[in-house]
Scaffold this active site. Structure first.
Site, short mmCIF file in Angstrom:
data_model
loop_
_atom_site.label_atom_id
_atom_site.label_comp_id
_atom_site.label_asym_id
_atom_site.label_seq_id
_atom_site.Cartn_x
_atom_site.Cartn_y
_atom_site.Cartn_z
N LYS A 130 0.83 -1.20 0.00
CA LYS A 130 0.00 0.00 0.00
C LYS A 130 0.87 1.26 0.00
O LYS A 130 2.01 1.23 0.45
CB LYS A 130 -0.91 -0.01 1.23
CG LYS A 130 -1.99 1.07 1.24
CD LYS A 130 -2.85 0.93 2.48
CE LYS A 130 -3.97 1.96 2.49
NZ LYS A 130 -3.46 3.35 2.54
N GLY A 131 0.34 2.36 -0.50
CA GLY A 131 1.08 3.61 -0.49
C GLY A 131 1.38 4.09 0.92
O GLY A 131 0.56 3.95 1.83
N GLY A 132 2.58 4.64 1.11
CA GLY A 132 2.93 5.24 2.38
C GLY A 132 3.36 4.28 3.48
O GLY A 132 3.38 4.66 4.65
N VAL A 133 3.72 3.05 3.11
CA VAL A 133 4.11 2.08 4.14
C VAL A 133 5.62 1.86 4.21
O VAL A 133 6.10 1.09 5.04
CB VAL A 133 3.40 0.71 3.92
CG1 VAL A 133 1.90 0.87 4.03
CG2 VAL A 133 3.81 0.09 2.59
N GLY A 134 6.37 2.54 3.36
CA GLY A 134 7.83 2.41 3.40
C GLY A 134 8.40 1.49 2.35
O GLY A 134 9.46 0.90 2.56
N LYS A 135 7.73 1.38 1.19
CA LYS A 135 8.24 0.51 0.12
C LYS A 135 9.59 0.99 -0.39
O LYS A 135 10.51 0.19 -0.59
CB LYS A 135 7.24 0.46 -1.04
CG LYS A 135 5.91 -0.17 -0.72
CD LYS A 135 5.05 -0.31 -1.97
CE LYS A 135 4.77 1.02 -2.65
NZ LYS A 135 4.01 1.95 -1.78
N THR A 136 9.71 2.30 -0.62
CA THR A 136 10.96 2.83 -1.17
C THR A 136 12.11 2.64 -0.19
O THR A 136 13.20 2.22 -0.58
CB THR A 136 10.81 4.32 -1.52
OG1 THR A 136 9.82 4.46 -2.54
CG2 THR A 136 12.12 4.90 -2.01
N ASP A 163 7.41 3.39 -9.65
CA ASP A 163 6.39 4.21 -8.99
C ASP A 163 6.41 5.60 -9.60
O ASP A 163 7.46 6.25 -9.62
CB ASP A 163 6.69 4.29 -7.49
CG ASP A 163 5.58 4.97 -6.70
OD1 ASP A 163 4.73 5.64 -7.32
OD2 ASP A 163 5.57 4.84 -5.47
N ASN A 173 6.61 -2.25 8.72
CA ASN A 173 7.27 -1.02 9.14
C ASN A 173 6.48 -0.27 10.20
O ASN A 173 5.30 -0.55 10.43
CB ASN A 173 7.50 -0.11 7.93
CG ASN A 173 8.65 -0.58 7.06
OD1 ASN A 173 9.66 -1.08 7.57
ND2 ASN A 173 8.52 -0.41 5.75
#
Length: 380
Positions: free
Chosen positions: A48-54, A77, A275
């Site tokens: 999901k967006g904003g969970v620390g993928k990058t 992305d 995270n």
């Protein structure tokens, strides 16, 4: 989450790199197995967006650079947060990351491009009719661009490529492209046989010498390429997916949906990074001397009211901390129950500051290799 229990049973050891290794020792709470697996060529990081993928994908890439000859971190992305993470500008060309001699990064756009879609023949006539023929396959334009992209990536001479993907919905769409290409290109190939006479007549009547055979050679090539990409996706020795989430309802729900889709597509997935986890301040929650207890001691010893006021404020902070621990524990328990027997579940702590810059990412990457128990709240 009503389907969680029944869907968990569908996830088996076939998702793991080594289907014969299903013991507790194999499923350590770190990413060491992932980093040490030298057979992997593609590692997708999504959630999901904003969970620390990058942050997670950058950290994985840094650790891989210590083990592999050459590593490419590739951002698909549209937000392209990798430049912000490393405080270094990246483009659609592989760029060496500062302080490394074998770690590269590039940011690409996987959306539809008029410059590349359907350009399978020099004939303007053919390029005008192909989209019409494929109208029954929504998304085929993006799929063709994706095929060209993956072909380019396959030609890159890197030991391993880490994909920093877009949020879940976009990623699932991307992973569906090989199936879509297979159906659409198969449709065109079958159409050739059905309309062979008509196409030959059109070719003889037109003055621009359309090369129908050349067109279908290109289509056959694309079809072969899409099948090869799909096979690569489904080969657990070459490709795996790392799911990233935080211990909140929407994120856990999307992670469940993502894992189910990966299972349906036979794509290996045996690592989950959680995270922003609030860990206990000591080894056990019960060992924390509560502010309420301190306040009682203050009252018993008649210390000034001003100090009592400070403790009351601290009590409010303590209540927030405990509430957060309890809420996260609810979802950490779900994650453990659903995936604990089949996945490496790595819990990463909520940190005091943003993870930006090479030094902070490098420190975070080291924590991915350290085993940590899933911190379920237990005051007693």
């Amino acid at each position: 989450m009503s389907k969680a229990g029944s869907d968990a049973s569908s996830i088996s050891c076939s998702l793991s790199l080594d289907s014969d290794s299903c013991d507790d020792e194999f499923y350590e709470t770190n990413l060491n197995k992932l980093i040490e697996n030298t057979s992997l060529n593609w590692i997708f990081v999504g959630g999901k967006g904003g969970v620390g993928k990058t942050t997670t994908s950058c950290s994985i890439a840094i650790q891989l650079a210590k083990k592999r000859e050459s590593v490419l971190l590739l951002s698909t992305d549209p937000a392209h947060n990798t430049s912000d993470a490393f405080n270094q500008k990246f483009t659609n060309k592989p760029t060496l990351i500062n302080s490394f001699d074998n770690l590269y990064c590039m940011e690409i756009d996987t959306t539809f491009s008029e410059d590349t879609a359907f350009k399978i023949n020099k004939s303007d006539f053919l390029n005008s009719i192909i989209p019409e023929l494929l109208q029954s396959f929504p998304g085929i334009d993006e799929a063709l661009c994706f095929a060209e992209l993956m072909q380019s990536i396959r030609n890159m001479k890197y030991s391993v490529i880490v994909f920093d993907t877009a949020p879940t919905g976009h990623t699932l769409r991307l992973l569906a492209f090989p199936d879509l290409l297979k159906k659409a290109l198969g449709y065109l190939i079958n159409l050739k046989e059905k309309l062979k006479g008509t196409l030959n007549m059109l070719q003889s009547l037109t003055s621009n010498e359309m090369e129908f055979e050349g067109m279908y050679d290109k289509i056959n090539h694309l079809n072969t390429m899409s099948i090869s990409i799909q096979e690569n996706f489904q080969n657990p020795l070459k490709t795996t997916f790392v799911c990233v989430c935080i211990p909140e309802f929407l994120s856990v729900y999307e992670t469940e949906r993502l894992i189910q889709e990966l299972t349906k597509k036979n794509i290996s997935c045996y690592n989950i990074v959680v995270n922003q986890v609030v860990f206990p301040l000591t080894s056990q929650d019960a060992n924390i001397e509560s502010c309420e207890g301190l306040l009682k001691q203050i009252k018993d010893t008649n210390i000034k009211d001003s100090f009592s006021s400070l403790i009351l404020k601290a009590k409010e902070l303590e209540d927030v901390y405990i509430s957060r621990r309890k809420l996260q524990s609810k979802y950490l328990t779900q994650i453990k129950n659903l995936y604990g027997n089949y996945f490496h579940i790595v819990c990463m702590p909520q940190l005091k500051s943003e993870i930006r810059g090479l030094d902070k990412i490098a420190s975070f990457s080291e924590m991915l290799l350290q085993s940590k128990d899933i911190p379920i709240y237990s005051p007693q």
